[in-house]
Design a protein around this motif. Structure first.
Motif, PDB file in Angstrom:
ATOM      1  N   SER A  12      -0.802  -7.264  -1.811  1.00 54.74           N
ATOM      2  CA  SER A  12      -0.478  -6.080  -1.007  1.00 54.74           C
ATOM      3  C   SER A  12      -0.292  -4.862  -1.891  1.00 54.74           C
ATOM      4  CB  SER A  12       0.807  -6.313  -0.192  1.00 54.74           C
ATOM      5  OG  SER A  12       0.649  -7.368   0.731  1.00 54.74           O
ATOM      6  N   LYS A  13      -0.646  -3.699  -1.320  1.00 62.05           N
ATOM      7  CA  LYS A  13      -0.486  -2.432  -2.039  1.00 62.05           C
ATOM      8  C   LYS A  13      -0.315  -1.300  -1.033  1.00 62.05           C
ATOM      9  CE  LYS A  13      -0.611   0.582  -5.440  1.00 62.05           C
ATOM     10  NZ  LYS A  13       0.455   0.658  -6.467  1.00 62.05           N
ATOM     11  N   PRO A  20       0.892  -0.448   4.170  1.00 64.22           N
ATOM     12  CA  PRO A  20       0.037  -0.984   3.107  1.00 64.22           C
ATOM     13  C   PRO A  20      -1.437  -0.674   3.322  1.00 64.22           C
ATOM     14  CG  PRO A  20       0.766  -2.752   4.560  1.00 64.22           C
ATOM     15  CD  PRO A  20       1.507  -1.520   4.983  1.00 64.22           C
ATOM     16  N   GLU A  56      -4.920  -0.620 -10.664  1.00 66.87           N
ATOM     17  CA  GLU A  56      -3.748  -0.361  -9.837  1.00 66.87           C
ATOM     18  C   GLU A  56      -2.777  -1.520  -9.986  1.00 66.87           C
ATOM     19  OE1 GLU A  56      -3.316   2.385  -8.262  1.00 66.87           O
ATOM     20  OE2 GLU A  56      -5.333   3.231  -8.014  1.00 66.87           O
ATOM     21  N   ARG A  57      -1.497  -1.244  -9.763  1.00 67.98           N
ATOM     22  CA  ARG A  57      -0.458  -2.273  -9.795  1.00 67.98           C
ATOM     23  C   ARG A  57      -0.199  -2.802  -8.397  1.00 67.98           C
ATOM     24  NH1 ARG A  57       3.035  -2.784 -14.114  1.00 67.98           N
ATOM     25  NH2 ARG A  57       3.507  -4.701 -12.956  1.00 67.98           N
ATOM     26  N   ASP A  59       1.997  -4.365  -5.329  1.00 68.87           N
ATOM     27  CA  ASP A  59       3.370  -4.370  -4.825  1.00 68.87           C
ATOM     28  C   ASP A  59       3.840  -5.794  -4.556  1.00 68.87           C
ATOM     29  OD1 ASP A  59       3.320  -1.593  -4.831  1.00 68.87           O
ATOM     30  OD2 ASP A  59       2.688  -1.471  -2.727  1.00 68.87           O
ATOM     31  N   LYS A  60       2.893  -6.632  -4.193  1.00 65.23           N
ATOM     32  CA  LYS A  60       3.218  -8.008  -3.824  1.00 65.23           C
ATOM     33  C   LYS A  60       1.989  -8.876  -4.043  1.00 65.23           C
ATOM     34  CE  LYS A  60       3.704  -8.933   0.561  1.00 65.23           C
ATOM     35  NZ  LYS A  60       4.229  -8.968   1.952  1.00 65.23           N
ATOM     36  N   PRO A  73       3.884  -8.477  -9.166  1.00 64.82           N
ATOM     37  CA  PRO A  73       4.882  -7.423  -9.349  1.00 64.82           C
ATOM     38  C   PRO A  73       5.561  -7.445 -10.712  1.00 64.82           C
ATOM     39  CG  PRO A  73       5.059  -8.351  -7.155  1.00 64.82           C
ATOM     40  CD  PRO A  73       4.071  -9.204  -7.904  1.00 64.82           C
TER      41      PRO A  73
END
Length: 349
Positions: A12-13, A20, A56-57, A59-60, A73
């Motif tokens: 997820s992002k 999201p 990109e990082r 979120d989950k 994360p």
């Protein structure tokens, strides 16, 4: 059985509070498999690709390649250390470097005096060996794409990510390049993940397809599975043209519909929403049928090898694709006949 190479779990992002962009994605790409993320603009497919690449990082969730955790994360491996190749939509070749220097740029694990030799070998595999000394500005779009692919596969990554790589090419070149790139990847024994909004591209290029909508995956399957057996209304409509209609099912596969009696792909009870592709219907001349089963041809699109008819029946329009030997004219009275079973769509009423 092929092993999973890439594993994406609950990924997820979100970029802001609107929700999201990528929402709890789960899928796998197997060894020597070409996999496509297919969906409309803004559905989250490119963000998913950037999360896998490390641009990109997350979120989950997690991204793993051969069991190695690349993204979560609490874990973030830099893009250059992931062992993943990337072909950008605009190819992103270095304009100040020659073709061979572009390909040799990422070969940091090879001694300097051997890099150009190996780079030339890879260029030859992509049909660009004769252009090694040219600059990117001297190449056509198709040639630049081959160089970008050569640069991506030169370090021998297990996985190559392709971000809409054919979108800048004209229609004829796009088709030939899809075949060439697929052949190159298969011969190299590499897995690939393609992001595209082009249904024809995904169906012809990929071994399996994940159809995305609003950040989620609605269906994963082979091109034949997702086209002929869509699970949702979105998949049915996005992967080509279809006819949607409701039916009252009584526990069997035979139902009465606005098109007349029809078979379903499975047993069902109650009110269901069904889909049938235009090529799974045909037309017959109306003779002694009941008036409620007779439609009227209101449009006709001649395409040479086939014809698309627009038929008005009971206040609704239906599409019927036939070969060019089934000939009707506007205002003709016709009966629509199913050639295949209709597919019941999930979560619809």
């Amino acid at each position: 059985m092929m092993k999973d190479l890439l594993t994406v779990s609950n990924l997820s992002k979100a970029f802001d509070e609107s929700g999201p962009v990528v929402d709890s994605l789960d899928f796998e790409v197997k060894e020597d498999e070409i996999f496509a993320l297919l969906g409309p603009s803004g559905c989250g497919k490119t963000t998913c690709l950037r999360l896998i690449a490390g641009f990109e990082r997350a979120d989950k969730g997690e991204v793993k390649v051969e069991g190695r955790l690349l993204e979560s994360p609490s874990q973030h491996v830099a893009p250059q250390n992931r062992g993943i190749g990337f072909v950008f939509q605009d190819y992103a070749l270095f304009p100040h470097l020659s073709v061979i220097d572009n390909v040799a740029f990422g070969l940091t694990d090879i001694p300097k005096h051997k890099r150009n030799v190996y780079a030339e070998e890879v260029l030859c595999r992509t049909g660009m060996g004769d252009y090694k000394d040219r600059n990117p500005s001297e190449l056509s779009g198709g040639q630049q794409q081959r160089v970008a692919l050569a640069r991506a596969i030169a370090p021998k990554p297990k996985l190559v990510l392709l971000d809409e790589p054919f979108s800048n090419l004209d229609a004829m070149l796009r088709d030939s390049m899809r075949k060439e790139v697929r052949s190159i990847l298969k011969k190299a024994g590499m897995s690939a993940l393609l992001v595209t909004h082009d249904q024809e591209e995904a169906l012809s290029f990929a071994d399996r397809i994940a159809v995305m909508n609003d950040g989620k995956i609605e269906q994963v399957g082979t091109p034949e599975e997702v086209y002929y057996n869509p699970k949702t209304k979105f998949v049915a409509q996005f992967l080509g043209r279809t006819n949607l209609f409701h039916a009252e099912a009584n526990g069997s596969q035979e139902v009465a519909t606005s098109l007349g009696p029809m078979h379903l792909d499975c047993d069902a009870c109650g009110r269901v929403l069904c889909s049938i592709r235009p090529e799974h219907l045909t037309l017959e001349k109306a003779t002694d049928q009941k008036p409620e089963n007779v439609g009227t041809v209101v449009g006709r699109d001649f395409k040479g090898h086939d014809i698309t008819y627009h038929v008005q029946l009971k206040g609704k329009k239906y599409l019927v694709h036939t070969d060019n030997r089934v000939l009707f004219e506007p205002n003709d009275a016709v009966v629509i006949k199913p050639l295949e079973s209709a597919v019941i769509l999930e979560g619809e009423d």
